[in-house]
Design an enzyme around this catalytic site. Structure first.
Site, PDB file in Angstrom:
ATOM      1  N   THR A 137       1.080  -1.189   0.495  1.00  0.00           N
ATOM      2  CA  THR A 137      -0.483  -0.113  -0.082  1.00  0.00           C
ATOM      3  C   THR A 137       0.809   1.056   0.099  1.00  0.00           C
ATOM      4  O   THR A 137       1.736   1.478   0.254  1.00  0.00           O
ATOM      5  CB  THR A 137      -1.109  -0.438   1.281  1.00  0.00           C
ATOM      6  OG1 THR A 137      -1.838  -1.305   1.013  1.00  0.00           O
ATOM      7  CG2 THR A 137      -1.778   1.152   1.463  1.00  0.00           C
ATOM      8  N   SER A 143      -6.380  -0.209  -2.871  1.00  0.00           N
ATOM      9  CA  SER A 143      -6.991  -0.482  -3.148  1.00  0.00           C
ATOM     10  C   SER A 143      -6.289  -1.481  -4.573  1.00  0.00           C
ATOM     11  O   SER A 143      -6.124  -2.112  -5.162  1.00  0.00           O
ATOM     12  CB  SER A 143      -8.419  -1.025  -3.361  1.00  0.00           C
ATOM     13  OG  SER A 143      -8.913  -0.963  -2.067  1.00  0.00           O
ATOM     14  N   ILE A 168       1.992   0.104   6.602  1.00  0.00           N
ATOM     15  CA  ILE A 168       2.735  -0.825   7.117  1.00  0.00           C
ATOM     16  C   ILE A 168       2.804  -1.778   8.279  1.00  0.00           C
ATOM     17  O   ILE A 168       3.279  -1.317   9.132  1.00  0.00           O
ATOM     18  CB  ILE A 168       3.954  -0.618   6.451  1.00  0.00           C
ATOM     19  CG1 ILE A 168       4.356   0.018   5.134  1.00  0.00           C
ATOM     20  CG2 ILE A 168       5.014  -2.309   6.472  1.00  0.00           C
ATOM     21  CD1 ILE A 168       3.345  -1.422   3.817  1.00  0.00           C
ATOM     22  N   THR A 169       2.061  -2.832   8.128  1.00  0.00           N
ATOM     23  CA  THR A 169       2.062  -3.237  10.443  1.00  0.00           C
ATOM     24  C   THR A 169       3.602  -3.977  10.184  1.00  0.00           C
ATOM     25  O   THR A 169       4.131  -4.658   9.365  1.00  0.00           O
ATOM     26  CB  THR A 169       1.579  -4.500   9.736  1.00  0.00           C
ATOM     27  OG1 THR A 169      -0.362  -4.556   9.811  1.00  0.00           O
ATOM     28  CG2 THR A 169       1.059  -4.921  11.448  1.00  0.00           C
ATOM     29  N   ARG A 279     -25.433  -8.408  35.155  1.00  0.00           N
ATOM     30  CA  ARG A 279     -26.080  -6.932  35.232  1.00  0.00           C
ATOM     31  C   ARG A 279     -27.797  -7.875  35.882  1.00  0.00           C
ATOM     32  O   ARG A 279     -28.477  -8.362  34.843  1.00  0.00           O
ATOM     33  CB  ARG A 279     -25.679  -6.515  34.166  1.00  0.00           C
ATOM     34  CG  ARG A 279     -26.201  -5.421  34.063  1.00  0.00           C
ATOM     35  CD  ARG A 279     -26.031  -3.809  34.516  1.00  0.00           C
ATOM     36  NE  ARG A 279     -26.287  -3.029  34.652  1.00  0.00           N
ATOM     37  CZ  ARG A 279     -26.486  -1.714  35.216  1.00  0.00           C
ATOM     38  NH1 ARG A 279     -26.214  -1.613  36.386  1.00  0.00           N
ATOM     39  NH2 ARG A 279     -27.038  -0.550  35.015  1.00  0.00           N
ATOM     40  N   GLU A 374      -6.274  -5.636   3.703  1.00  0.00           N
ATOM     41  CA  GLU A 374      -5.639  -6.790   3.509  1.00  0.00           C
ATOM     42  C   GLU A 374      -6.462  -6.873   2.791  1.00  0.00           C
ATOM     43  O   GLU A 374      -7.506  -7.784   1.541  1.00  0.00           O
ATOM     44  CB  GLU A 374      -5.369  -8.160   3.560  1.00  0.00           C
ATOM     45  CG  GLU A 374      -4.497  -7.540   4.198  1.00  0.00           C
ATOM     46  CD  GLU A 374      -3.734  -9.267   4.864  1.00  0.00           C
ATOM     47  OE1 GLU A 374      -3.925 -10.828   4.757  1.00  0.00           O
ATOM     48  OE2 GLU A 374      -3.143  -9.832   6.320  1.00  0.00           O
ATOM     49  N   GLU A 378     -15.665  -3.985   0.191  1.00  0.00           N
ATOM     50  CA  GLU A 378     -16.143  -4.084  -1.776  1.00  0.00           C
ATOM     51  C   GLU A 378     -14.604  -4.200  -2.217  1.00  0.00           C
ATOM     52  O   GLU A 378     -15.891  -4.889  -3.128  1.00  0.00           O
ATOM     53  CB  GLU A 378     -15.430  -2.821  -1.251  1.00  0.00           C
ATOM     54  CG  GLU A 378     -16.545  -1.562  -0.846  1.00  0.00           C
ATOM     55  CD  GLU A 378     -16.993  -1.248   0.510  1.00  0.00           C
ATOM     56  OE1 GLU A 378     -17.322  -0.434   1.755  1.00  0.00           O
ATOM     57  OE2 GLU A 378     -15.447  -1.261   0.998  1.00  0.00           O
TER      58      GLU A 378
END
Length: 396
Positions: A137, A143, A168-169, A279, A374, A378
């Site tokens: 990317t 995309s 970027i991971t 709860r 990734e 869409e």
């Protein structure tokens, strides 16, 4: 904030074997001891838990899907999905760090690299000594990969890279990054090539670290290339086929994002189940109200449906089948279902769901990335439609 790790067990689409059950128990125990107590602090500080990630390497989780001859664990995608789900139920940041390292950076080297490159990199990566990143990317090319601007110009026996990658991971911590760059602009996606760029290479550096909505203990940053010279032997695969190889990489990567979504959604559902039993309103636990029960039923059903699709893709991947359609279906459905599950979990907590002292607000923030990373939802729909139309050609 603490993360509850005493979940009501979800049903798997098949019976796990003894080794898989043991793997799941080991990772769950590790997550309870090493991850859960630190989730809130890591999230607040955007702290990258490198020491814990190194321990994942020692456990074999940074080389799950790679053969033992390269230092990997020699397991399959079914095991890989189990591992990512268990980590992500505690903290999605650890899940996505592991996924990007295994499925993207290391896997590109494994799928496209020659034997020398595999021997050079994979043992270091699989053992956790090194961390991998994967750069496709760009700021103007998400995309639409054909619009990439990062170039790799051949000069003698070297390539010179210029440009930058974004989102970027592992970008700041990676010891090697697989970078997709333009080698022939006139050929569109067929003019893209992949390169292994090692940390410390002159002209290569990480850039801005992103301040994110969720998954804040994972590192997401720019990669910057300024007259970065790398030897031609760092070309991965054939020049001009980097994009083709990247699409093969993403087939497996999307299974890992589906697993990430499963883990985050399961964590949110487990927290919600515990909360609604405790709860009390109008004199009884809110779990006794039909409206609450219907929400829980929908959440559990969507989670199991997502797991079925994800495990189907994993089983087919392990069988050596092409999984472009199946991985996209799993990623699309699991990610969107997980967003709905986390949304309902926050709703079940009421005002407490909006407070950082309770775990569901973090699951809610973390899960959205699953519909984006990734390949957006869409893009997944485009891929799925293309695949189903391809096997059902027009008869006109």
């Amino acid at each position: 904030m603490t993360v509850e790790l005493e979940p009501v067990e979800s049903l798997y689409p098949f019976v796990l074997n003894e080794e898989q059950e043991q793997l799941r128990r080991e990772i769950r125990s590790f997550a309870a001891q090493e991850i859960a107590p630190n989730v809130g602090a890591w999230d607040e500080a955007c702290a990258f838990p490198l020491e814990v990630i190194k321990k994942l390497g020692q456990m074999g989780l940074l080389g799950v899907i790679f053969p033992p001859e390269y230092g990997g664990a020699g397991l399959g995608y079914v095991d890989y999905v189990l591992a990512i789900e268990e980590l992500s139920a505690a903290d999605g940041s650890l899940g996505i760090t592991m996924a990007a390292h295994n499925s993207l950076g290391t896997n590109h080297i494994f799928l496209a690299g020659n034997e020398r490159q595999k021997r050079r990199y994979i043992p270091l990566l699989a053992g956790g000594e090194w961390l991998a990143a994967w750069g496709l990317t760009e700021p103007g090319s998400g995309s639409d990969a054909s619009n990439a601007r990062t170039t790799a110009v051949k000069k003698g026996d070297r390539y010179v890279l210029n440009g930058n990658k974004t989102f970027i991971t592992n970008g700041h911590y990676a010891d090697v990054a697989v970078v997709i760059a333009v080698t022939d602009k006139s050929k569109g996606t067929h003019g893209l090539s992949a390169f292994a760029v090692e940390k410390g290479t002159k002209g290569f550096r990480p850039g801005k670290k992103e301040n994110k909505l969720g998954l804040r203990a994972s590192d997401t940053s720019e990669l910057i290339f300024e007259d970065c010279e790398i030897p031609e032997e760092n070309l991965l695969g054939v020049e001009g086929e980097g994009f083709i190889d990247a699409m093969r990489v993403l087939d497996g990567g999307r299974i890992s994002i589906a697993a990430l979504a499963l883990g985050i959604a399961r964590g949110a559902l487990d927290a919600a189940l515990k909360y609604v039993k405790e709860r009390r309103q109008f004199g009884k636990a809110i779990a006794e109200f039909q409206g609450i029960q219907w929400k829980l039923a929908d959440m559990a059903t969507e989670l199991d449906a997502a797991r079925l699709l994800t495990q189907r893709a994993a089983v087919l991947k392990d069988a050596g089948r092409k999984v472009t359609r199946e991985s996209s279906m799993a990623k699309l459905f699991a990610s969107e279902a997980a967003v709905r599950i986390c949304d309902e979990a926050v709703q079940l907590f009421g005002g407490y769901g909006f407070i950082k002292d309770y775990p569901v607000e973090k699951y809610y923030r973390d899960v959205k990335l699953c519909t984006i990373g990734e390949g957006t939802s869409e893009i997944q729909r485009m891929v799925i439609a293309r695949e189903i139309l391809r096997v059902h050609p027009s008869r006109g």
